[in-house]
Design a protein around this motif. Sequence first.
Motif, mmCIF file in Angstrom:
data_model
loop_
_atom_site.group_PDB
_atom_site.id
_atom_site.type_symbol
_atom_site.label_atom_id
_atom_site.label_comp_id
_atom_site.label_asym_id
_atom_site.label_seq_id
_atom_site.Cartn_x
_atom_site.Cartn_y
_atom_site.Cartn_z
ATOM 1 N N LEU A 107 0.635 -1.133 -0.017
ATOM 2 C CA LEU A 107 0.193 -0.050 -0.065
ATOM 3 C C LEU A 107 0.892 1.149 -0.055
ATOM 4 O O LEU A 107 0.629 2.001 -0.681
ATOM 5 N N ASN A 184 -12.466 -4.829 5.290
ATOM 6 C CA ASN A 184 -12.021 -4.313 6.636
ATOM 7 C C ASN A 184 -12.366 -2.636 6.543
ATOM 8 O O ASN A 184 -11.767 -2.205 5.967
ATOM 9 N N ASP A 212 -7.008 -5.143 -2.961
ATOM 10 C CA ASP A 212 -6.365 -5.572 -1.625
ATOM 11 C C ASP A 212 -7.124 -6.941 -1.100
ATOM 12 O O ASP A 212 -8.284 -6.555 -0.849
ATOM 13 N N TYR A 215 -8.290 -11.266 2.920
ATOM 14 C CA TYR A 215 -9.210 -12.017 3.445
ATOM 15 C C TYR A 215 -9.838 -13.122 2.570
ATOM 16 O O TYR A 215 -10.584 -13.852 3.055
ATOM 17 N N THR A 242 -1.604 -11.485 0.511
ATOM 18 C CA THR A 242 -0.770 -11.452 1.715
ATOM 19 C C THR A 242 -0.856 -12.884 2.352
ATOM 20 O O THR A 242 -1.876 -13.225 2.205
ATOM 21 N N SER A 244 -0.308 -13.015 5.718
ATOM 22 C CA SER A 244 -0.667 -12.760 6.908
ATOM 23 C C SER A 244 -1.689 -13.443 7.598
ATOM 24 O O SER A 244 -1.566 -13.630 8.891
ATOM 25 N N LYS A 245 -3.134 -13.445 7.108
ATOM 26 C CA LYS A 245 -4.031 -14.111 7.638
ATOM 27 C C LYS A 245 -4.324 -15.367 7.521
ATOM 28 O O LYS A 245 -5.284 -16.092 8.011
ATOM 29 N N ARG A 252 5.981 -11.426 7.603
ATOM 30 C CA ARG A 252 5.740 -10.177 6.694
ATOM 31 C C ARG A 252 5.829 -10.506 5.299
ATOM 32 O O ARG A 252 6.958 -10.088 4.298
#
Length: 403
Positions: A107, A184, A212, A215, A242, A244-245, A252
């Motif tokens: 981002l 989000n 983006d 999720y 990502t 991440s989730k 990272r």
Amino acid sequence: MMENSFSVMSQRLKSSIIRELLRDTGVVSLISFGGGAPDPETFDREALAEISKEVILKEYIFALQYGPTEGDPILKDEYIKVLKERNGIDNLKHENILITTGSQQALDLMGRIFLDTDSYVIVGHPVYLGAISAFRAYGPKFIPVEIEEDGFNVNQIEEEIKRLDQKGELKKLKFIYAVPNFDNPSGVTLSLEKRKALADLAIKYNTLIVEDDPYGELRYEGERISSIYKIAEGHNVVLLNTLSKVMSPGLRIGLIVGEPKLVSKTALAKQGVDLCTPGLTQRIAARYLQKGTIFERINETVKIYRSKKNKMLNALDKYVKINGAKWTKPDGGLFIWLELPKKFDTMEMFEEAKKAGVAYIPGAAFYVDDRKSSEMRLSFCLPSEDEIEEGIKRIGHLLDTYR
Ligand SMILES: Cc1ncc(COP(=O)(O)O)c(C=O)c1O
């Protein structure tokens, strides 16, 4: 240190209201629906520990060294497979991908390569606060657009674009920022029709969509919907993803998927920021993906989160008896968005909530203007099911006794 020597850019930076609000609350029994951090029990720590040891001992020449700014080629190979199998995105080459240090960095890099102080960015309202913080550093003007039950008000987007066109400023519209799956903070999913409409708008007015999608894999109900990137066959869309989730935010690992020209410009910007994403975590992620068990693992995670989401929805039904209160019933992701009648000011109520042993994020945190909000974001991923029940009960009580 001379305060007035800070750059104009640094003066645009604001501390995250979420961090401020959730800072050391001092209430031991506090149940927090605040952050969006995954449940640590979903991290596949045995497998990651084993792989980490192997990677350090056997692949140290890559993993412990500086690496290419564009990212680990083996991780790119694995991600190309995932994007094909899970998202139906074909024909990706290494030049289409840049590995980033979380999608948060992606981002920031979008801001870095596209935004000037006279630029415009279209965002949903409410919007992911982290995106606003990243873009804000570059000083653009935000054009907020309403989020409906099926996502963006696309007509409003077109009106805003036409308005810019009439002013001769269409070129200054740099991108539309979208979180199509389980947004989000709202939890809303952008419908297929609207995804198509957005892809068409981007072509018609020659603008870009920054899609983006942290999720997308965390879907608890309903059918998967194609990404805008897939619908547009990559034209005028850059896709951010990502691990991440679905693996671990501590690694990272994020990525940008887009046209080679855009990717190489972004890589140039990244060089000055961190040279490269850590080789160690990239290679661990690559070897983990190669194991081929991630989607079984995600299925387990989905079961845990689905159950927690249903627990929260049931608790809201049971304890929130305010006339006019409503909340989203997300098909996936980590967040429920609770809307109360206007007399409630969720920012003002926050201190009382903490004293009552429950935390949420006040809706005002997710708007680019300074409005008051009677909304709150509730994250269900971290607390246990018992805590969810008790926390929502506390919120219900607080609302019943609100002046
Ligand atoms: C919509 C959205 N984008 C990006 C991020 C950043 O994720 P990360 O930098 O961990 O990949 C988050 C994290 O919560 C998010 O919700």
